[in-house]
Design a protein around this motif. Structure first.
Motif, PDB file in Angstrom:
ATOM      1  N   PRO A   1     -35.733 -37.736 -42.730  1.00  0.00           N
ATOM      2  CA  PRO A   1     -37.042 -38.141 -42.218  1.00  0.00           C
ATOM      3  C   PRO A   1     -37.015 -38.665 -40.777  1.00  0.00           C
ATOM      4  CG  PRO A   1     -36.735 -38.973 -44.433  1.00  0.00           C
ATOM      5  CD  PRO A   1     -35.435 -38.365 -44.013  1.00  0.00           C
ATOM      6  N   GLY A   2     -36.017 -39.463 -40.420  1.00  0.00           N
ATOM      7  CA  GLY A   2     -35.943 -40.022 -39.075  1.00  0.00           C
ATOM      8  C   GLY A   2     -35.756 -38.948 -38.021  1.00  0.00           C
ATOM      9  N   ILE A   3     -34.950 -37.946 -38.332  1.00  0.00           N
ATOM     10  CA  ILE A   3     -34.699 -36.863 -37.380  1.00  0.00           C
ATOM     11  C   ILE A   3     -35.955 -36.005 -37.220  1.00  0.00           C
ATOM     12  CG2 ILE A   3     -33.353 -34.771 -36.965  1.00  0.00           C
ATOM     13  CD1 ILE A   3     -30.983 -36.220 -38.286  1.00  0.00           C
ATOM     14  N   ALA A   4     -36.619 -35.727 -38.320  1.00  0.00           N
ATOM     15  CA  ALA A   4     -37.845 -34.921 -38.259  1.00  0.00           C
ATOM     16  C   ALA A   4     -38.910 -35.631 -37.428  1.00  0.00           C
ATOM     17  CB  ALA A   4     -38.365 -34.641 -39.664  1.00  0.00           C
ATOM     18  N   ALA A   5     -39.034 -36.939 -37.599  1.00  0.00           N
ATOM     19  CA  ALA A   5     -40.021 -37.704 -36.825  1.00  0.00           C
ATOM     20  C   ALA A   5     -39.672 -37.704 -35.347  1.00  0.00           C
ATOM     21  CB  ALA A   5     -40.101 -39.141 -37.356  1.00  0.00           C
ATOM     22  N   ALA A   6     -38.386 -37.835 -35.031  1.00  0.00           N
ATOM     23  CA  ALA A   6     -37.954 -37.821 -33.628  1.00  0.00           C
ATOM     24  C   ALA A   6     -38.210 -36.450 -33.004  1.00  0.00           C
ATOM     25  CB  ALA A   6     -36.481 -38.193 -33.526  1.00  0.00           C
ATOM     26  N   GLN A   7     -37.938 -35.374 -33.764  1.00  0.00           N
ATOM     27  CA  GLN A   7     -38.200 -34.023 -33.257  1.00  0.00           C
ATOM     28  C   GLN A   7     -39.691 -33.817 -33.010  1.00  0.00           C
ATOM     29  OE1 GLN A   7     -36.424 -31.359 -36.129  1.00  0.00           O
ATOM     30  NE2 GLN A   7     -34.601 -31.104 -34.862  1.00  0.00           N
ATOM     31  N   GLN A   8     -40.525 -34.299 -33.912  1.00  0.00           N
ATOM     32  CA  GLN A   8     -41.972 -34.147 -33.744  1.00  0.00           C
ATOM     33  C   GLN A   8     -42.443 -34.922 -32.517  1.00  0.00           C
ATOM     34  OE1 GLN A   8     -44.067 -32.079 -35.501  1.00  0.00           O
ATOM     35  NE2 GLN A   8     -45.509 -32.600 -33.879  1.00  0.00           N
ATOM     36  N   GLN A   9     -41.917 -36.124 -32.319  1.00  0.00           N
ATOM     37  CA  GLN A   9     -42.301 -36.925 -31.153  1.00  0.00           C
ATOM     38  C   GLN A   9     -41.881 -36.233 -29.861  1.00  0.00           C
ATOM     39  OE1 GLN A   9     -40.872 -40.962 -31.107  1.00  0.00           O
ATOM     40  NE2 GLN A   9     -41.780 -41.396 -29.124  1.00  0.00           N
ATOM     41  N   ALA A  10     -40.670 -35.672 -29.835  1.00  0.00           N
ATOM     42  CA  ALA A  10     -40.193 -34.958 -28.648  1.00  0.00           C
ATOM     43  C   ALA A  10     -41.069 -33.734 -28.376  1.00  0.00           C
ATOM     44  CB  ALA A  10     -38.733 -34.542 -28.828  1.00  0.00           C
ATOM     45  N   PHE A  11     -41.409 -33.000 -29.429  1.00  0.00           N
ATOM     46  CA  PHE A  11     -42.274 -31.829 -29.289  1.00  0.00           C
ATOM     47  C   PHE A  11     -43.627 -32.231 -28.711  1.00  0.00           C
ATOM     48  CE2 PHE A  11     -45.667 -29.231 -31.280  1.00  0.00           C
ATOM     49  CZ  PHE A  11     -45.374 -27.998 -30.711  1.00  0.00           C
ATOM     50  N   ASP A  12     -44.210 -33.302 -29.263  1.00  0.00           N
ATOM     51  CA  ASP A  12     -45.514 -33.769 -28.790  1.00  0.00           C
ATOM     52  C   ASP A  12     -45.469 -34.179 -27.323  1.00  0.00           C
ATOM     53  OD1 ASP A  12     -46.558 -33.311 -31.319  1.00  0.00           O
ATOM     54  OD2 ASP A  12     -46.444 -35.420 -31.930  1.00  0.00           O
ATOM     55  N   GLU A  13     -44.407 -34.880 -26.927  1.00  0.00           N
ATOM     56  CA  GLU A  13     -44.285 -35.329 -25.538  1.00  0.00           C
ATOM     57  C   GLU A  13     -44.147 -34.152 -24.579  1.00  0.00           C
ATOM     58  OE1 GLU A  13     -41.082 -38.158 -25.404  1.00  0.00           O
ATOM     59  OE2 GLU A  13     -42.180 -39.628 -26.621  1.00  0.00           O
ATOM     60  N   VAL A  14     -43.289 -33.192 -24.932  1.00  0.00           N
ATOM     61  CA  VAL A  14     -43.105 -32.008 -24.077  1.00  0.00           C
ATOM     62  C   VAL A  14     -44.404 -31.211 -24.006  1.00  0.00           C
ATOM     63  CG1 VAL A  14     -41.896 -29.798 -23.876  1.00  0.00           C
ATOM     64  CG2 VAL A  14     -40.609 -31.863 -24.436  1.00  0.00           C
ATOM     65  N   ALA A  15     -45.042 -31.009 -25.140  1.00  0.00           N
ATOM     66  CA  ALA A  15     -46.295 -30.252 -25.172  1.00  0.00           C
ATOM     67  C   ALA A  15     -47.380 -30.936 -24.363  1.00  0.00           C
ATOM     68  CB  ALA A  15     -46.752 -30.040 -26.615  1.00  0.00           C
ATOM     69  N   ASP A  16     -47.497 -32.267 -24.471  1.00  0.00           N
ATOM     70  CA  ASP A  16     -48.503 -33.003 -23.692  1.00  0.00           C
ATOM     71  C   ASP A  16     -48.248 -32.865 -22.199  1.00  0.00           C
ATOM     72  OD1 ASP A  16     -49.763 -33.786 -26.013  1.00  0.00           O
ATOM     73  OD2 ASP A  16     -48.912 -35.824 -26.017  1.00  0.00           O
ATOM     74  N   ASP A  17     -46.974 -32.951 -21.789  1.00  0.00           N
ATOM     75  CA  ASP A  17     -46.631 -32.806 -20.374  1.00  0.00           C
ATOM     76  C   ASP A  17     -46.974 -31.404 -19.875  1.00  0.00           C
ATOM     77  OD1 ASP A  17     -45.414 -33.710 -17.869  1.00  0.00           O
ATOM     78  OD2 ASP A  17     -43.802 -32.305 -18.365  1.00  0.00           O
ATOM     79  N   MET A  18     -46.634 -30.383 -20.656  1.00  0.00           N
ATOM     80  CA  MET A  18     -46.941 -29.005 -20.256  1.00  0.00           C
ATOM     81  C   MET A  18     -48.451 -28.767 -20.216  1.00  0.00           C
ATOM     82  SD  MET A  18     -44.109 -26.615 -22.033  1.00  0.00           S
ATOM     83  CE  MET A  18     -42.390 -26.743 -21.632  1.00  0.00           C
ATOM     84  N   ARG A  19     -49.173 -29.329 -21.170  1.00  0.00           N
ATOM     85  CA  ARG A  19     -50.637 -29.184 -21.194  1.00  0.00           C
ATOM     86  C   ARG A  19     -51.249 -29.813 -19.943  1.00  0.00           C
ATOM     87  NH1 ARG A  19     -51.343 -30.365 -25.986  1.00  0.00           N
ATOM     88  NH2 ARG A  19     -51.887 -28.326 -26.762  1.00  0.00           N
ATOM     89  N   ARG A  20     -50.740 -30.985 -19.552  1.00  0.00           N
ATOM     90  CA  ARG A  20     -51.220 -31.652 -18.344  1.00  0.00           C
ATOM     91  C   ARG A  20     -50.946 -30.794 -17.114  1.00  0.00           C
ATOM     92  NH1 ARG A  20     -48.572 -33.982 -14.765  1.00  0.00           N
ATOM     93  NH2 ARG A  20     -46.691 -34.305 -15.999  1.00  0.00           N
ATOM     94  N   ARG A  21     -49.735 -30.236 -17.021  1.00  0.00           N
ATOM     95  CA  ARG A  21     -49.399 -29.355 -15.888  1.00  0.00           C
ATOM     96  C   ARG A  21     -50.299 -28.124 -15.857  1.00  0.00           C
ATOM     97  NH1 ARG A  21     -42.915 -28.614 -15.729  1.00  0.00           N
ATOM     98  NH2 ARG A  21     -42.345 -30.752 -16.209  1.00  0.00           N
ATOM     99  N   ALA A  22     -50.552 -27.541 -17.027  1.00  0.00           N
ATOM    100  CA  ALA A  22     -51.418 -26.357 -17.101  1.00  0.00           C
ATOM    101  C   ALA A  22     -52.822 -26.691 -16.604  1.00  0.00           C
ATOM    102  CB  ALA A  22     -51.467 -25.815 -18.527  1.00  0.00           C
ATOM    103  N   ASP A  23     -53.338 -27.852 -16.992  1.00  0.00           N
ATOM    104  CA  ASP A  23     -54.665 -28.281 -16.526  1.00  0.00           C
ATOM    105  C   ASP A  23     -54.685 -28.456 -15.014  1.00  0.00           C
ATOM    106  OD1 ASP A  23     -55.579 -28.247 -19.139  1.00  0.00           O
ATOM    107  OD2 ASP A  23     -55.426 -30.423 -19.413  1.00  0.00           O
ATOM    108  N   GLU A  24     -53.612 -29.017 -14.452  1.00  0.00           N
ATOM    109  CA  GLU A  24     -53.525 -29.210 -13.003  1.00  0.00           C
ATOM    110  C   GLU A  24     -53.507 -27.870 -12.270  1.00  0.00           C
ATOM    111  OE1 GLU A  24     -50.005 -31.578 -12.489  1.00  0.00           O
ATOM    112  OE2 GLU A  24     -50.973 -33.412 -13.209  1.00  0.00           O
ATOM    113  N   VAL A  25     -52.701 -26.933 -12.765  1.00  0.00           N
ATOM    114  CA  VAL A  25     -52.619 -25.608 -12.136  1.00  0.00           C
ATOM    115  C   VAL A  25     -53.959 -24.890 -12.235  1.00  0.00           C
ATOM    116  CG1 VAL A  25     -51.559 -23.309 -12.328  1.00  0.00           C
ATOM    117  CG2 VAL A  25     -50.134 -25.358 -12.438  1.00  0.00           C
ATOM    118  N   SER A  26     -54.596 -24.994 -13.380  1.00  0.00           N
ATOM    119  CA  SER A  26     -55.899 -24.366 -13.569  1.00  0.00           C
ATOM    120  C   SER A  26     -56.908 -24.873 -12.546  1.00  0.00           C
ATOM    121  CB  SER A  26     -56.405 -24.640 -14.992  1.00  0.00           C
ATOM    122  OG  SER A  26     -57.681 -24.079 -15.187  1.00  0.00           O
ATOM    123  N   ALA A  27     -56.949 -26.199 -12.366  1.00  0.00           N
ATOM    124  CA  ALA A  27     -57.890 -26.791 -11.416  1.00  0.00           C
ATOM    125  C   ALA A  27     -57.516 -26.448  -9.972  1.00  0.00           C
ATOM    126  CB  ALA A  27     -57.935 -28.306 -11.606  1.00  0.00           C
TER     127      ALA A  27
END
Length: 152
Positions: free
Chosen positions: A63-89
């Motif tokens: 469970p601890g590893i799965a939660a850490a992987q999900q948190q890492a995925f969310d952080e990377v995805a949020d950063d990429m989403r922010r970059r995509a929004d910046e490039v779009s604008a």
């Protein structure tokens, strides 16, 4: 053909209208993202950037590893989403971002079909093993469904 019988075409209607670009944060995938954004701007095409985190491994059964992987995925995805929004604008490109988990080839192919992609752009793999077993780019080309651009 026009009424006069010549072979002219309407400027701006012969390129892609929907471009899928695979991104994973690597240098080559970032170059692919910029290439796709520029192509989208020139062609007035919609660009969909897709980040695929490979599916869970056996190590994530705890469970601890799965939660850490999900948190890492969310952080990377949020950063990429922010970059995509910046490039779009910044470029005035119709650019959206999708983050999923699974096999990169399977997910890129599925999403390309869903969005009716006219073109796929990916970065070249820097992994030595891909010279032997084939890279994601080679697998996408072999799918024989869209033009695939591989950015070095």
């Amino acid at each position: 053909m026009t009424a006069a019988g010549d072979d002219t075409f309407e400027l701006g209607t012969d390129g892609p209208t929907s471009i899928l670009v695979g991104v994973d944060g690597s240098t080559t995938s970032l170059r692919a993202g910029w290439y796709a954004a520029g192509l989208g701007r020139r062609q007035r095409a919609r660009v969909v950037a897709v980040y695929v985190m490979p599916g869970a491994s056996m190590a994530s059964a705890a469970p601890g590893i799965a939660a850490a992987q999900q948190q890492a995925f969310d952080e990377v995805a949020d950063d990429m989403r922010r970059r995509a929004d910046e490039v779009s604008a910044e470029l005035g490109v119709d650019l959206s971002f999708i983050a999923v988990r699974g096999d990169p080839f399977t997910e890129l192919r599925r999403i390309a079909d869903e969005i009716r992609a006219d073109a796929v752009v990916v970065g070249a793999s820097a992994k030595a093993g891909h010279r032997l077993v084939g890279s994601l780019a080679v697998r996408l080309v072999r799918a024989n469904k869209w033009p695939v651009t591989v950015v070095p």
